[in-house]
Design an enzyme around this catalytic site. Structure first.
Site, PDB file in Angstrom:
ATOM      1  N   LEU A 337       7.700   9.113   1.582  1.00  8.44           N
ATOM      2  CA  LEU A 337       8.591   8.973   1.030  1.00  8.44           C
ATOM      3  C   LEU A 337       9.721   8.250   2.264  1.00  8.44           C
ATOM      4  O   LEU A 337      10.564   8.250   1.786  1.00  8.44           O
ATOM      5  CB  LEU A 337      10.057  10.039   0.597  1.00  8.44           C
ATOM      6  CG  LEU A 337       9.158  11.349  -0.549  1.00  8.44           C
ATOM      7  CD1 LEU A 337       9.674  12.208  -0.603  1.00  8.44           C
ATOM      8  CD2 LEU A 337       8.443  10.149  -1.683  1.00  8.44           C
ATOM      9  N   ASP A 338       9.202   8.539   3.447  1.00  9.28           N
ATOM     10  CA  ASP A 338       9.958   7.605   4.328  1.00  9.28           C
ATOM     11  C   ASP A 338       9.178   6.037   5.073  1.00  9.28           C
ATOM     12  O   ASP A 338       8.391   7.180   5.397  1.00  9.28           O
ATOM     13  CB  ASP A 338      10.123   8.711   5.428  1.00  9.28           C
ATOM     14  CG  ASP A 338      10.706   8.531   7.264  1.00  9.28           C
ATOM     15  OD1 ASP A 338      11.129   7.353   6.890  1.00  9.28           O
ATOM     16  OD2 ASP A 338      10.971   9.652   8.221  1.00  9.28           O
TER      17      ASP A 338
END
Length: 414
Positions: A337-338
């Site tokens: 997600l990063d």
């Protein structure tokens, strides 16, 4: 290993695994490589060990290149006989269980292993050989720090009856393997290269800096240094442990895949496969789960490159030709997600070529390209990119789900 030697519970679990996988494929829900293994392990938690028993097994692990190296190794090992393998990249115990159940009785298995699961799979399968490719940063929101991952490998390897094939150019891999080597485990060092250095500037043994001079590297305090390789990439081929050069004509692009081929040949050689017999088998490998696939659409020749982290993106830039290039980034669960890892990638090599960006996080990528002063065009989809570039070549570089989105679009484009 044969089915009739399995305990009754294992036979039942194996049958359920095959059935669940087949149902998943028939209903279009996937290839079944995960669900089949998951159901089977619920019935018999020891099934992976039972299916592995009696096979000569090689495990392939690392941050990048696992799927490709596994596919190349399985091709090389095919010279000896039937090989079970998780060829589509389901690289956790559920995938291994499903792959072995689906293959039935085979004398050999080559399994790609997620680096976090290496100890668990070592314990269950008792491989003859384990190949350690590389360690670098990956999926920052959930993956372990590189030094921590190296320490887990270092503790997992000693005391086993196996042979290690390891990348001599990655200080983290060398440190991870050295503890086992010091206690008597045999090792084959491969000069496989290391394009991304930002995770190995500091010696994991003592904390001193690591200095590089050409192909050589060493801790300034003398506690860790590059071992002398037994196998090495040389030009368009590989030099084996006898000093013999083997020319390799791969369908897969880039130096990194010649390095993957060198590792595959070194693994297969330990099982008794002569490199001269294995090399022609490697040349038959054209695409791995869509990676490196070349597709013709509307007068455009599209090549797909999958890259998931900084090291992989740098390798992809080296593979990609100086033609229009589409970059696609998502940040869904399989991707991590990063997206801050984009700032670990130097995009400056793309200057001078036409660059298009798309994907859920195209704006994150756009900002990063601005920082590197790389002009770009934003497109809403792969289909739109096709309409904007002239007939000819188009390179596509994408992370996991973005890659799958583009493959799905390719299937829809007529």
């Amino acid at each position: 290993m044969t089915d009739h030697k399995l305990p009754m519970r294992a036979k039942l679990a194996t049958s359920l695994s095959r059935g669940a996988a087949a149902l998943s494929r028939a209903t279009g829900r996937g290839d079944g490589s995960v669900i089949g293994g998951r159901i089977a392990l619920m019935v018999d938690p020891n099934l992976l060990a039972e299916l592995a028993a009696g096979r000569a097994i090689a495990l392939i692990s690392g941050t990048n290149g696992k799927t490709t190296t596994t596919r190349l190794t399985a091709a090389a090992m095919g010279v000896l006989g039937d090989v079970a393998t998780n060829s589509l990249g389901a690289n956790m115990p559920t995938g291994h269980t499903s792959a072995l159940a689906k293959a039935g009785a085979t004398p050999y298995a080559v399994l790609e292993v997620d680096e976090h699961y290496l100890k668990q799979v070592l314990d269950a399968t008792h491989p003859k050989v384990v190949a350690l490719l590389n360690l670098s940063r990956d999926q920052l929101d959930r993956a372990k720090e590189v030094a921590m991952m190296a320490a887990l490998w270092r503790d997992a390897l000693p005391g086993r009856d196996l042979h290690i094939v390891a990348n001599a150019d990655d200080p983290m891999v060398v440190w991870a393997a050295n503890k086992a080597v010091a206690t008597g485990t045999s090792v084959t060092w491969v000069a496989a290269g290391q394009r991304f250095h930002d995770d190995s500037w500091v010696c994991p043994e003592c904390g001193a800096s690591i200095e590089r001079n050409g192909d050589q590297w060493a801790c300034v305090a003398g506690n860790l240094s590059r071992p002398v390789p037994h196998w090495a990439v040389s030009g368009d081929g590989v030099v084996d442990n006898t000093g013999t050069y083997h020319h390799i004509e791969l369908q897969l692009p880039g130096r990194v895949n010649r390095a993957n081929a060198a590792t595959a040949l070194a693994v297969a050689a330990h099982f008794g496969v002569p490199p001269a017999k294995a090399v022609p088998e490697l040349a038959k490998v054209a695409s791995i789960a869509g990676r490196y696939a070349v597709v013709e659409r509307d007068g455009r020749t599209v090549r797909l490159l999958l890259s998931k982290n900084p090291a992989g993106w740098l390798e992809a830039f080296d593979m990609a030709d100086d033609v229009p290039t589409l970059l696609s980034i998502n940040a869904r669960d399989p991707d991590g997600l990063d997206t801050s890892w984009l700032y670990d990638v130097d995009f400056s090599s793309l200057r001078g070529r036409r660059v298009l960006v798309t994907g859920d996080r195209a704006m994150d990528l756009a900002v990063r390209l601005e920082v590197n002063e790389v002009p770009f065009e934003h497109v809403k989809s792969f289909a739109q990119a096709l309409t904007l570039v002239p007939p000819g070549r188009l390179e596509v570089i994408a992370n996991y789900t973005a890659f799958q989105d583009i493959r799905a679009e390719l299937d829809r484009v007529n």
